[in-house]
Design a protein around this motif. Structure first.
Motif, short mmCIF file in Angstrom:
data_model
loop_
_atom_site.label_atom_id
_atom_site.label_comp_id
_atom_site.label_asym_id
_atom_site.label_seq_id
_atom_site.Cartn_x
_atom_site.Cartn_y
_atom_site.Cartn_z
N ALA A 147 45.99 98.68 32.92
CA ALA A 147 47.04 97.92 32.26
C ALA A 147 48.37 98.63 32.43
N PHE A 148 49.41 97.92 32.12
CA PHE A 148 50.77 98.45 32.20
C PHE A 148 51.06 99.07 33.56
N GLY A 149 50.91 98.26 34.56
CA GLY A 149 51.24 98.71 35.90
C GLY A 149 50.30 99.80 36.39
N GLY A 150 49.15 99.93 35.72
CA GLY A 150 48.15 100.87 36.16
C GLY A 150 48.26 102.24 35.54
N SER A 151 49.15 102.40 34.54
CA SER A 151 49.27 103.73 33.96
C SER A 151 48.20 104.01 32.91
N ILE A 152 47.56 102.98 32.40
CA ILE A 152 46.48 103.21 31.44
C ILE A 152 45.28 102.31 31.76
N MET A 153 44.12 102.70 31.22
CA MET A 153 42.94 101.84 31.27
C MET A 153 42.74 101.33 29.86
N ALA A 154 42.55 100.01 29.72
CA ALA A 154 42.35 99.44 28.39
C ALA A 154 40.95 98.85 28.31
N ASN A 155 40.28 99.13 27.20
CA ASN A 155 38.96 98.56 26.96
C ASN A 155 39.14 97.34 26.07
N ILE A 156 38.89 96.16 26.61
CA ILE A 156 39.14 94.92 25.88
C ILE A 156 37.81 94.35 25.38
N ILE A 157 37.79 94.03 24.09
CA ILE A 157 36.57 93.45 23.52
C ILE A 157 36.89 92.13 22.83
N ASN A 158 35.86 91.38 22.55
CA ASN A 158 35.99 90.07 21.90
C ASN A 158 34.73 89.89 21.07
#
Lengths: 339, 291
Positions: A147-158
């Protein structure tokens, strides 16, 4: 146990590479959950298509076979997939993050009023405690993406608006046959009962698909250039080296944006992810955007004027110098020493 | 050909293309204050596509629609400077924290209020999330067809519009009846620049909230020139169901984020000398990496 479900892309009776990767990834999730794996494929002349899908361990395959379903168009595919998803009620649904999957998945997520995570690169199963509800949700999909242009990895849950849907980047999931003789239950969908004439209002007038002669993903050696290559002409140097080594030429997003190289040769987060045995990075500084797509190469050579270029941290060989000098020397010494 | 009514969907985004080293806080979360905001690049392409149709068919009405915090009124002004006829801002604290599903619901409520349109265009995706979802989700909720990744409008007819799409592996030409939603690919023409005359005309355009602090000169100007008042729609204005907007209406939640750290490899550092390069090539051949 609710199933894991994969939407398969097909063209000219051939199941897309990305779909085979998704079936493998879906099977791994299904095994963790102890859930069945289901899939759907829509296209024309699909008799026997299950032979390409079953070996990935698919328990149930829905086939929509109708000449109007190929080439892909949004509305009829959305109608068919939505119908089957409503009936099967899976817990997880995967699409390729391709021009088809990224067109189709959001339309279906809107119809099902569920969550959709885009461009995931890692899929896993895990738990989550929701403080507000004081409740532990188990066996959720962890859809992890840059995420954010590749500067972070985000763990998305639902946790509450299911199914949990995700599109998955091409080339990141390992393709593996589960069982060559796996028995799949094939269910033929009555297309005419699901789609209506209004689903075909968008008409395809003309289509030019280049059978992609570029196969970066399977290339054992890649010579890639960045903005630092400086010109289209200088890219010819890279091409020469790639030709001599039996490899392919690639480029960073900056090189593609600058027009040095075609966008179908872009490597990185918004291009192809590659894992060659040798990756030669020339004039590439190493933005995460790019390194995310090549860091798993077995051996990396960086050629750069800047000894502090971030990509050097990844490289096995760091050559500080001008690529106009270094590459011709590499060609020369390869010719002299290779048998 | 009759003039069209076009709605442009545009978003203000943090400039993720220029993420500096201080853009991340030590805990791995995004330091939004360190990122400047920009007009989402693909949305500028969508704006150009709409203005180009307006050039081709005089009388075409272009309305730019954005959703965001107050600062996002910049998007409306940028639209005016380049030639749109109207701008509408969707802004309310309660819309905050929305994922694509909640965002598309909110935008569609606003589009339903506008009611009269032939074509909706937006960028293919926004650089803050790269999801490319809001366009197709809006099309679904409006129950109209979508044409994604549009590169060029080839023909505008009375009852249909013909566009070329850019796919990963090639191009496709399609026709679609009105109303239709299109998402525009970055390979389409760049947006025209601001027109000095338009900048003069609209530089004092403000929303009511932006005027809150009270500036007698601007207030007097707005009374005299009502076109400078940017309409601002709240939850109530678009008749939105509060359970479907903002964080509450968003199924996807961020569980955690982590920074990407380049794993350092032990590198051999070489110069461009003949001996260094020959030595490396010999090693590669010896280890069967090449040759």
């Amino acid at each position: 146990m609710k199933s894991v479900f994969v939407y398969c892309e097909v063209e000219n009776q051939k199941v897309a590479e990305i779909s085979q990767e998704l079936l493998s990834a879906g099977k791994r999730l299904a095994e963790k959950l102890g859930a069945p794996l289901e899939a759907m494929v829509n296209g024309k002349d699909l008799k026997g298509i299950e032979s390409q899908i079953a070996p990935y361990g698919v328990d149930k395959l829905f086939v929509g076979d109708d000449t109007r379903l190929e080439p892909y168009r949004t509305l009829p595919h959305a109608a068919l997939v939505t119908k089957v998803l409503k009936q099967e009620d899976p817990q997880i649904v995967l699409f390729g993050a391709t021009s088809v999957g990224r067109d189709l998945a959001p339309r279906i997520a809107s119809k099902l009023n569920c969550g959709l995570t885009a461009d995931t690169t890692i899929l896993d199963i895990g738990d989550h405690f929701v403080k507000k509800e004081k409740k532990e949700y188990t066996d959720l999909l962890y859809a992890i993406r840059p995420a954010f242009g590749g500067s972070i990895m985000a763990n998305i849950i639902n946790w509450d608006m299911h199914p949990q849907m995700a599109t998955v980047r091409e080339g990141v999931m390992k393709k593996e046959i589960f069982d060559a003789n796996y028995k799949t239950k094939v269910i033929s969908v009555k297309v005419n009962e699901v789609v209506s004439d209004t689903d075909f209002v968008v008409k395809i007038i003309e289509r030019h698909i280049e059978e992609s002669e570029v196969n970066l993903k399977d290339a054992p050696i890649i010579v890639a250039g960045g903005y630092g290559v400086g010109s289209k002409e200088n890219f010819d140097l890279l091409k020469n080296l790639a030709n001599i080594l039996g490899g392919e030429v690639g480029g960073s997003r900056a090189a593609v944006d600058a027009g040095f190289i075609d966008h179908n040769r872009q490597i990185g987060q918004t291009g192809t992810t590659v894992r060659p045995k040798l990756y030669i990075a020339a004039g590439i500084s190493g933005a995460i955007q790019h390194t995310a797509g090549m860091q798993d190469a077995s051996l990396i050579i960086s050629i750069n004027n800047d000894p502090e270029a971030p990509i050097n941290a990844l490289a096995d060989y760091v050559i500080t110098g001008d690529l106009g000098i270094v590459i011709p020397k590499m060609i020369q010494y390869y010719k002299e020493n290779a048998k | 050909m009759r003039p069209l009514k076009i709605i442009v969907l545009a978003k203000q985004v943090p400039d993720t293309r220029h993420v500096g080293p201080d853009a991340m806080k030590p805990d791995g979360t995004v330091n939004r204050g360190k990122l400047s905001t920009v007009f989402n690049p693909d949305d500028l392409h969508a704006l150009e596509l709409a203005l180009n149709i307006k050039d081709r068919i005089p009388g075409t009405q272009v309305t730019i629609l954005t959703m965001g915090p107050q600062k996002a009124a910049d998007i409306i002004r940028e639209g005016y400077y380049r030639g749109v006829d109207d701008g509408i801002m969707i802004s309310d604290r309660r819309f905050g924290g929305a994922d694509t599903l909640a965002t598309s619901y909110t935008i569609v409520q606003a589009i339903k209020k506008i009611a009269d349109y032939d074509l909706i265009v937006g960028g293919r995706q926004a650089i803050d999330g790269d999801t490319a979802q809001v366009g197709p989700q809006c099309a679904d909720k409006l129950n109209i067809p979508q044409v994604t990744y549009v590169e060029e409008i080839l023909e505008i007819k009375e009852d249909e519009i013909i566009a070329r799409r850019r796919l990963e592996t090639g191009v496709e030409t399609v026709s679609a009846p009105y109303p239709v939603l299109m998402t525009v690919h970055g390979s389409s023409p760049d947006c025209r620049s601001r027109k000095a005359k338009k900048v003069m005309k609209y530089k004092y355009a403000r929303t009511k909230t932006e005027m809150r602090k009270g500036d007698p000169v601007l207030e007097a100007l707005h009374l005299k020139r009502p076109h400078l008042v940017i309409p601002e729609w709240s939850v109530e204005d678009i008749n939105a169901d509060v359970t479907k907007i903002g964080l509450a209406g968003s199924p996807t939640k961020v569980k955690s984020v982590s920074s990407i750290v380049l794993t350092a490899t032990e590198s051999k550092v070489l110069t461009d000398s003949d001996s260094d390069i020959e030595g490396m090539i010999k090693e590669l051949i010896k280890h069967h990496t090449i040759g």
